[in-house]
Design an enzyme around this catalytic site. Structure first.
Site, short mmCIF file in Angstrom:
data_model
loop_
_atom_site.label_atom_id
_atom_site.label_comp_id
_atom_site.label_asym_id
_atom_site.label_seq_id
_atom_site.Cartn_x
_atom_site.Cartn_y
_atom_site.Cartn_z
N ASP A 71 28.87 -5.08 31.19
CA ASP A 71 29.63 -4.19 30.33
C ASP A 71 28.75 -3.13 29.68
O ASP A 71 27.52 -3.20 29.73
CB ASP A 71 30.38 -4.98 29.25
CG ASP A 71 29.53 -6.09 28.64
OD1 ASP A 71 28.31 -5.92 28.51
OD2 ASP A 71 30.10 -7.14 28.28
N ASN B 47 35.21 -16.13 20.18
CA ASN B 47 36.63 -16.24 20.53
C ASN B 47 36.84 -16.58 22.00
O ASN B 47 37.96 -16.53 22.51
CB ASN B 47 37.37 -14.95 20.18
CG ASN B 47 36.86 -13.73 20.95
OD1 ASN B 47 35.95 -13.84 21.78
ND2 ASN B 47 37.42 -12.57 20.68
N GLU C 162 38.63 -9.95 26.17
CA GLU C 162 39.08 -10.58 24.94
C GLU C 162 40.29 -11.48 25.22
O GLU C 162 40.96 -11.36 26.25
CB GLU C 162 39.48 -9.50 23.93
CG GLU C 162 38.37 -8.50 23.61
CD GLU C 162 37.30 -9.06 22.69
OE1 GLU C 162 37.30 -10.28 22.43
OE2 GLU C 162 36.45 -8.28 22.22
N HIS D 272 35.45 -14.98 24.59
CA HIS D 272 35.40 -13.86 25.55
C HIS D 272 34.16 -13.96 26.43
O HIS D 272 33.13 -14.50 26.05
CB HIS D 272 35.49 -12.50 24.84
CG HIS D 272 34.24 -12.02 24.17
ND1 HIS D 272 34.22 -11.57 22.87
CD2 HIS D 272 32.96 -11.89 24.60
CE1 HIS D 272 33.00 -11.19 22.54
NE2 HIS D 272 32.22 -11.39 23.59
#
Length: 240
Positions: free
Chosen positions: A67, A136, A143, A138
């Protein structure tokens, strides 16, 4: 899914580097998927040490990063392009032409995403994909959502991700968008290596390993991969 619980971060980095070394030894022109953030830093340091010791060569290796932030200059200290240069690429013998990182400043994000996926496919897909994990759940910047993502795409970052990463942006505002490989892209890798350290990752790791396979914890999809390895320190594994 293979789970290995390792005493501390130093030993974990060595275990991760062992997997990289084995991959490159077996295939000198291996396709590596690389990650950024705090999790892989010690692994990269160990790979640099092994390169300097003559144990490993990156001369023919090809890399694709997971990313990159959008609307952040490549030479910004917080760009993932800069991160990779400073933490790995400048210190090994990799051919700059073999390094691929998404262009977060592309004029057309959809075209950039498609071109990136096309390059990965043309290279024969990733042999070893390195991942971290967010609190979380990810992976990359995928997400929690109602559906699993497919190819590379532009995403608006969640508030929890922005809070977690804002500590690096001490003198500027953190970007709200990023380009990331999708879950579908990640799952095409022949082998996946996820690193997690610290108690802050314990719940995400529990949900990844013990919870249902759900896009609400994107990393849980690794339960379905034929060759996924999780390297965890004791703190990250405390709920298993």
């Amino acid at each position: 899914m293979q789970i290995r619980i390792i005493k501390n971060e130093t030993e974990l980095a060595c275990a991760a580097a062992d997997i990289f070394e084995e991959t490159i030894t077996n295939k000198p022109n291996a396709i590596l998927g690389l990650a950024t953030g705090a999790s892989p830093v010690l692994t990269y340091k160990e790979l640099i040490r092994r390169y300097e010791a003559g144990l490993i060569s990156f001369k023919d290796v090809i890399t694709f990063n997971l990313d990159e932030y959008c609307d952040l200059p490549r030479d910004d200290k917080n760009s993932y392009f800069t991160f990779m240069q400073e933490n790995l690429f400048k210190k090994i013998n990799i051919n700059p032409e073999n390094v691929h990182i998404e262009d977060g400043n592309a004029e057309n994000f959809d075209a950039e995403a498609k071109a990136y996926d096309d390059k990965i496919a043309a290279a024969g897909y990733v042999d070893l994909q390195l991942l971290g994990i967010g609190t979380n759940g990810h992976i990359g910047f995928n997400e929690p959502a109602d559906t699993f993502t497919e190819g590379t795409f532009r995403i608006r970052l969640s508030e929890s991700t922005i809070r977690a990463n804002s500590r690096y942006f001490t003198d500027s505002k953190m970007p709200e968008y990023a380009l990331t490989m999708g879950v579908g892209s990640i799952m095409k890798a022949k082998k996946i290596l996820l690193i997690a350290t610290g108690e802050a990752k314990a719940e995400a790791i529990y949900n990844t390993v013990k919870g249902p396979v759900t896009p609400h914890c994107p990393a849980s999809i690794l339960q379905t991969h034929p060759d996924a390895v999780l390297l965890l320190d004791e703190a990250a594994a405390e709920r298993l």
